[in-house]
Write a protein that holds these residues in place. Structure first.
Motif, mmCIF file in Angstrom:
data_model
loop_
_atom_site.group_PDB
_atom_site.id
_atom_site.type_symbol
_atom_site.label_atom_id
_atom_site.label_comp_id
_atom_site.label_asym_id
_atom_site.label_seq_id
_atom_site.Cartn_x
_atom_site.Cartn_y
_atom_site.Cartn_z
ATOM 1 N N ALA A 100 66.633 29.139 61.020
ATOM 2 C CA ALA A 100 67.912 29.860 60.897
ATOM 3 C C ALA A 100 67.961 30.722 59.643
ATOM 4 C CB ALA A 100 69.068 28.867 60.895
ATOM 5 N N VAL A 101 67.039 30.463 58.714
ATOM 6 C CA VAL A 101 67.044 31.237 57.468
ATOM 7 C C VAL A 101 66.368 32.576 57.704
ATOM 8 C CG1 VAL A 101 66.341 31.252 55.055
ATOM 9 C CG2 VAL A 101 67.015 29.105 56.144
ATOM 10 N N GLU A 102 67.148 33.549 58.084
ATOM 11 C CA GLU A 102 66.605 34.898 58.281
ATOM 12 C C GLU A 102 67.678 35.918 57.926
ATOM 13 O OE1 GLU A 102 65.220 35.228 62.305
ATOM 14 O OE2 GLU A 102 67.093 34.560 63.172
ATOM 15 N N SER A 103 67.315 37.181 58.009
ATOM 16 C CA SER A 103 68.186 38.238 57.491
ATOM 17 C C SER A 103 69.574 38.223 58.107
ATOM 18 C CB SER A 103 67.534 39.604 57.740
ATOM 19 O OG SER A 103 67.376 39.792 59.144
ATOM 20 N N THR A 104 69.692 37.790 59.367
ATOM 21 C CA THR A 104 71.004 37.821 60.011
ATOM 22 C C THR A 104 71.841 36.584 59.713
ATOM 23 O OG1 THR A 104 70.002 36.953 62.017
ATOM 24 C CG2 THR A 104 70.341 39.340 61.908
ATOM 25 N N LEU A 105 71.310 35.633 58.966
ATOM 26 C CA LEU A 105 72.147 34.492 58.547
ATOM 27 C C LEU A 105 73.042 35.000 57.414
ATOM 28 C CD1 LEU A 105 72.615 31.400 59.039
ATOM 29 C CD2 LEU A 105 71.295 31.044 56.962
ATOM 30 N N THR A 106 73.888 35.928 57.758
ATOM 31 C CA THR A 106 74.686 36.607 56.750
ATOM 32 C C THR A 106 76.023 36.993 57.356
ATOM 33 O OG1 THR A 106 74.494 38.269 55.007
ATOM 34 C CG2 THR A 106 73.992 39.007 57.233
ATOM 35 N N ASP A 107 76.992 37.309 56.504
ATOM 36 C CA ASP A 107 78.275 37.760 56.999
ATOM 37 C C ASP A 107 78.158 39.201 57.480
ATOM 38 O OD1 ASP A 107 79.959 35.447 56.348
ATOM 39 O OD2 ASP A 107 79.475 35.931 54.276
ATOM 40 N N PHE A 108 78.857 39.463 58.564
ATOM 41 C CA PHE A 108 78.809 40.805 59.140
ATOM 42 C C PHE A 108 79.245 41.863 58.132
ATOM 43 C CE2 PHE A 108 80.603 44.058 62.190
ATOM 44 C CZ PHE A 108 79.366 44.491 62.640
ATOM 45 N N TYR A 109 80.126 41.497 57.207
ATOM 46 C CA TYR A 109 80.590 42.518 56.254
ATOM 47 C C TYR A 109 79.477 42.977 55.332
ATOM 48 C CZ TYR A 109 81.999 39.391 52.205
ATOM 49 O OH TYR A 109 82.065 38.544 51.150
ATOM 50 N N GLN A 110 78.433 42.159 55.171
ATOM 51 C CA GLN A 110 77.287 42.636 54.391
ATOM 52 C C GLN A 110 76.633 43.821 55.108
ATOM 53 O OE1 GLN A 110 77.384 41.236 51.634
ATOM 54 N NE2 GLN A 110 77.622 39.007 51.752
ATOM 55 N N ILE A 111 76.608 43.754 56.426
ATOM 56 C CA ILE A 111 75.989 44.830 57.213
ATOM 57 C C ILE A 111 76.877 46.081 57.177
ATOM 58 C CG2 ILE A 111 75.075 45.456 59.490
ATOM 59 C CD1 ILE A 111 73.648 42.989 58.617
ATOM 60 N N THR A 112 78.190 45.859 57.356
ATOM 61 C CA THR A 112 79.081 47.038 57.358
ATOM 62 C C THR A 112 79.090 47.681 55.971
ATOM 63 O OG1 THR A 112 80.970 45.553 57.027
ATOM 64 C CG2 THR A 112 80.560 46.275 59.262
ATOM 65 N N MET A 113 79.111 46.846 54.916
ATOM 66 C CA MET A 113 79.046 47.407 53.554
ATOM 67 C C MET A 113 77.758 48.168 53.344
ATOM 68 S SD MET A 113 80.396 44.839 50.633
ATOM 69 C CE MET A 113 80.104 43.273 51.402
ATOM 70 N N CYS A 114 76.684 47.565 53.849
ATOM 71 C CA CYS A 114 75.367 48.174 53.697
ATOM 72 C C CYS A 114 75.374 49.571 54.334
ATOM 73 C CB CYS A 114 74.350 47.266 54.374
ATOM 74 S SG CYS A 114 72.671 47.734 54.100
ATOM 75 N N TYR A 115 76.001 49.662 55.488
ATOM 76 C CA TYR A 115 76.098 50.965 56.153
ATOM 77 C C TYR A 115 76.915 51.941 55.299
ATOM 78 C CZ TYR A 115 77.142 54.593 59.542
ATOM 79 O OH TYR A 115 77.261 55.807 60.170
ATOM 80 N N ALA A 116 78.027 51.435 54.764
ATOM 81 C CA ALA A 116 78.871 52.311 53.942
ATOM 82 C C ALA A 116 78.131 52.753 52.667
ATOM 83 C CB ALA A 116 80.184 51.604 53.609
ATOM 84 N N TYR A 117 77.343 51.860 52.069
ATOM 85 C CA TYR A 117 76.528 52.246 50.904
ATOM 86 C C TYR A 117 75.540 53.345 51.310
ATOM 87 C CZ TYR A 117 77.922 48.006 48.246
ATOM 88 O OH TYR A 117 78.595 47.030 47.565
ATOM 89 N N TRP A 118 74.904 53.098 52.450
ATOM 90 C CA TRP A 118 73.887 54.051 52.921
ATOM 91 C C TRP A 118 74.527 55.408 53.195
ATOM 92 C CZ3 TRP A 118 73.341 56.542 57.694
ATOM 93 C CH2 TRP A 118 72.111 57.173 57.905
ATOM 94 N N LYS A 119 75.685 55.367 53.839
ATOM 95 C CA LYS A 119 76.402 56.593 54.195
ATOM 96 C C LYS A 119 76.822 57.346 52.928
ATOM 97 C CE LYS A 119 78.146 58.795 57.851
ATOM 98 N NZ LYS A 119 79.581 59.052 57.805
ATOM 99 N N ALA A 120 77.182 56.596 51.873
ATOM 100 C CA ALA A 120 77.613 57.215 50.618
ATOM 101 C C ALA A 120 76.430 57.536 49.709
ATOM 102 C CB ALA A 120 78.590 56.271 49.897
ATOM 103 N N GLY A 121 75.226 57.281 50.190
ATOM 104 C CA GLY A 121 74.038 57.568 49.375
ATOM 105 C C GLY A 121 73.887 56.636 48.190
ATOM 106 N N LYS A 122 74.491 55.458 48.269
ATOM 107 C CA LYS A 122 74.436 54.517 47.144
ATOM 108 C C LYS A 122 73.413 53.406 47.362
ATOM 109 C CE LYS A 122 78.581 53.018 45.686
ATOM 110 N NZ LYS A 122 78.835 53.429 44.301
#
Lengths: 588, 588
Positions: free
Chosen positions: B57-79
């Protein structure tokens, strides 16, 4: 003592030993590397229609060592194939309540289906039992669940204390070995499903009768990685609507939810972070400028303390809206919830609205949730009025240290929340982190067995038993009744004499309009039996099942105990056996 | 909506859909079968010297969905590639104490080493983020921890509230994604290790100064299968001596222990169960007869109430001794502890002794453990005297609902116990089932970041920090001190000004005899750095580490807080930044 595996020297974690970690320990390494690396496709399955357990830790050795030593002693005494009947049950409902939800049954079937000892497990056990005869390990090697039969109450059902939730029948040795893993699989699953159901009922009891979305946010605080997976799965079963756990969404199809964290907000220092190229959105060529225009207007018409608005937070919300214009939900408590967070969100929401996008709302993660939700709702309404926009019912999510009691206190006070994100208290079951399920021998070679206790209520209930739920004409369950499995089942319309097994003063007649046999065969002769419901079906069943009992059994404060009874015949048999078996103390 | 996989129609659990479970649901199945069946050998590893995580179970998706949405927002903002520094810490020590033990670091390294998004995970995320740009998924696909650097306090160390336990540095997006899994891996591991250490200290404080063996018995009550594995592993790290969990013994090399359960005793009805062929043992041709001879003599010389002795129990003990003559430990409370169980055990022990075998002792699983242990010890001594055998120090194990408080109450009253088997309270950490570790952004592109809070103590501590432990000449740790990582480290013999970060009245000078840098690099440029200690080494380090602080920091009642401080320079910087960042409320 490092082992060789596939030609590579490995440490006790099964890793190749590098120069960095080879300055090692003198500790004996019993680990075999294959255990970690075993290809799951190699695991034998009795019934090819059943999948593997969802955690690779679910295997024959996820058991107490005393199951193995007992198994050896049974084998040595020639008892290994005596026909045993075990009951799995709990003695006390969790959370000071009077009910629980059974869960973990599907996982139990997957475990039964793959139960076996691999060669490396046998080698390990040989090392642990150096004096045991070789024949025992041959016996273990051939062991599987092809001779085991299991009955269970369907997953998601409401269940009660002291009634058998699962009945395990078959050769004594293998049934004994199943004790620990079955308890492990059902205990926490049932506990967290029950906890979720309680949270769902508490949140539904809000004064406005608003439908509340319940979201499981516990991955970071769960008891280990699989603890998180089980928590997400069984919270959903118990009535939650979604999880933040991406892996649980992926694996079990649970809706996943989430927006952003404080770190996202603090990663922006100010509006200068958005400088450079203009940021288009929809029909707008410069979304930042559009928000700033709305800011000016909002601060004229609605905001009372514009100096408290943090520009880094506004930049973060703008940036988030650019990424998720259709799904913008802002965490508003990084600086000041009302005067900074909610105001910054509303400016962005107005700009989104002007472009045809509907913002979702806000999340509160600290402070007085009742007060802040009401203040936020006031600002939403003021904005609706000032700008003629439909912002009255924007969502307000709360996610700070929520539990059943907090929800009830919020209901008491009144609040404007639409959703709760619940983590720690839900997944660790902080109010009671363990359900005391036990697994007791009830019958051996057709002879009843009981475990006595100085506390008569802790005496195990002997015999292979059937369990029936008797319903009144209204459709409500009146009581559950156990009896010898061989006795004829109670019938609709019959007048049935029921007795409390441990209190002779409690007895009643019931004329049921419907009789439900609760223990259903799920595993027989190495095959899964009957329909294996999906997680969603179990969830629907749970929600339905809670409606089948009177609400006073479900309430939080002083709930009424639901009647778990026995037939008159079974009662007499039980008392008689107890009298015969229990030693009479000799007082001097 | 069932998916096709390898040509087989599968259900949402990834199982082939059989006729039995295809009468199915209309529920959308997002699950891809490969997820469950993935061969672990396919998982990419950055550093081949590091093994895989112990739970799949210890893999990249063992995470809160908001980490993914934030990650997208960082990427979108070039951060996404801004250089971030995160701290992992907790604000309050668990169990009303003033210390904790850090654990889970080795598992964190294994996670960092295998962090990636597989194709099916990417496909799932695309479904969850339907409006996200394709380029983001290309970005995710290439993400790993090759640009991440991690520092941690060594596993097994004593640690304190508010100090950074782990410092994670690297590109903002990937560091953000690591938050949830790292918290999951360290939170419970540290909690249960701390709980185990507390139980070990409580049991060591017995009046007789007897060495006490501590055994973890929690598999059945742990929070899910991997919960059980983590509980066994980190209880051992915290100072336990063994576990009942066979898989943990196999996987981690922890000594496994266990004898038999009540079911074993109740599976025997009487001595007739041993009829048939005579049962030889060692030089004796009929061990049952030998025990019966000793029974007659024992009942003449020692027992006071022979009529209370249960013969089924005696048969069970004889049978167990035949299987484990060198390792006979009997569970004695199935009928009556003293007058049946202990007496039956002693008859068997006498017979074993006459053949040259040494019985181990008894286990008490109910009743008043202080009283029963003393009564049992009296019977042991009476038997020693009557038969001239060395039975005075046979082991007495207790295993009923033990926790730290129970152990202290037993110490208070006096007892004759040699070992505790601890389950529920240890593994679920009933006294406090969650440790509130958090993960906060401390610096971004060399600019300090802090998350404010109306409660100043909840404000996160900004900057990339170093942490030092300063020791007195006696070898005892005086305090821990944080400062800017770029500032010169404190040196032995220097007079160092230290301040409490949240209480300006608390300050002191320390002249350390030794300075220890606590945050050690464990992961850099895609490689594990430094020695990766074995579980046994971590356990030894934990035991040693607890000896390095004054005992008043460790005691249960009103422990003294250990000083976690900052350098004078850092204190001034922190106060200054807080003044600049925190909004000043406008009162009307």
């Amino acid at each position: 003592m490092a082992q060789q595996s596939r030609g590579v020297e490995v440490d006790e974690y099964g890793s190749p030993r590098s120069p960095l970690n080879s300055c090692g320990t003198t500790w004996e390494r019993r680990m075999s590397a294959q255990l970690v690396w075993r290809d799951r496709n190699e695991i034998p399955q009795l019934d090819p229609s059943v999948g593997l357990p969802h955690s690779e830790a679910v295997e024959s050795t996820l058991t107490d060592f005393y199951q193995i030593t007992m198994c050896y002693a049974y084998w040595k005494a020639g008892k290994e194939n005596q026909h045993a009947v075990f009951d799995l049950f709990f003695r006390k409902c969790p959370f000071h309540g009077e009910f629980a939800i059974i869960a973990g049954v599907e996982e139990a079937v997957r475990f039964l289906n793959t139960f076996h000892f691999s060669n490396d497990q046998i080698e390990y056990l040989k090392g642990q039992l150096p004096t045991a005869k070789e024949g025992f390990f041959d016996f273990l090697k051939k062991l599987d669940c092809s001779k085991v039969t299991v009955y269970a109450i369907p997953e998601g059902s409401i269940v009660f204390a002291k009634e058998p939730l699962m009945r395990i029948e078959g050769p004594l040795a293998v049934c004994q070995l199943l004790e620990t893993p079955l308890l492990n699989l059902l205990n926490y699953a049932s506990l967290v499903a029950t906890n979720a159901a309680r949270h769902a009922m508490a949140s539904a009891a809000n004064p406005g009768n608003r439908p509340i979305q319940l979201l499981e946010f516990g991955t970071r605080r769960a008891q280990g990685p699989d603890g998180a997976m089980s928590a997400s799965r069984y919270s959903y079963l118990g009535g939650f609507h979604g999880t933040s756990n991406v892996r649980a969404g992926h694996l079990f199809g649970i809706p996943v939810v989430g927006t952003h964290a404080h770190a996202f907000v603090t990663s922006f220092e100010g509006l200068r972070d958005l400088e450079g190229e203009p940021k288009p959105l929809g029909t707008c060529e410069d979304f930042v400028q559009l928000v700033l225009q709305y800011r000016a207007e909002f601060n004229r018409k609605v905001a009372t303390k514009p100096t408290m608005q943090n520009e880094g937070e506004l930049a973060a919300f703008i940036s988030y809206a650019l990424s998720f214009p259709k799904n913008c939900l802002a965490l508003v408590d990084t600086y000041d919830t009302i005067h900074s967070g909610v105001c910054n969100f509303l400016m962005v929401a107005l700009a989104l609205h002007s472009l045809g996008y509907k913002a979702r709302g806000i999340r509160l993660d600290s402070g007085d949730l009742a007060y802040l939700s009401k203040e936020a709702r006031k600002l939403f309404k003021a904005t609706s009025k000032a700008f003629d926009v439909p912002f009255d019912s924007l969502a307000i999510v709360a996610s700070n240290d929520i539990n059943e009691k907090v929800i009830m206190a919020l209901n008491q006070e009144g609040h404007e929340l639409d959703s709760f994100g619940i983590g720690t208290h839900l997944v660790t079951c902080q109010a009671q982190p363990a359900l005391g399920m036990v697994y007791k021998l009830a019958e051996l070679d057709s002879t009843p067995r009981m475990k006595l206790s100085q506390d008569v209520e802790k005496t195990s209930i002997p015999c292979r038993k059937a369990l029936y739920r008797l319903y009144a004409r209204s459709g409500v369950a009146v009581l559950d009744m156990m009896q010898h499995s061989a006795d004829p089942p109670p019938k609709e319309g019959d007048r049935i004499f029921c007795r409390h097994l441990f209190d002779e003063t409690k007895r009643c007649y019931v004329v049921p309009s419907r009789v439900e046999q609760l223990l259903v065969c799920i595993w027989q002769e190495g095959k899964s039996v009957g329909h294996r419901p999906s997680l969603k079906e179990c969830r629907d069943h749970c929600i339905q099942s809670l409606k089948m009992v009177r609400s006073d059994h479900l309430r939080t404060e002083n709930p009424t105990p639901y009647k778990v009874s026995a037939s008159g015949v079974f009662y007499d048999f039980f008392k008689d056996l107890w009298q015969k078996t229990s030693p009479i103390f000799e007082l001097q």
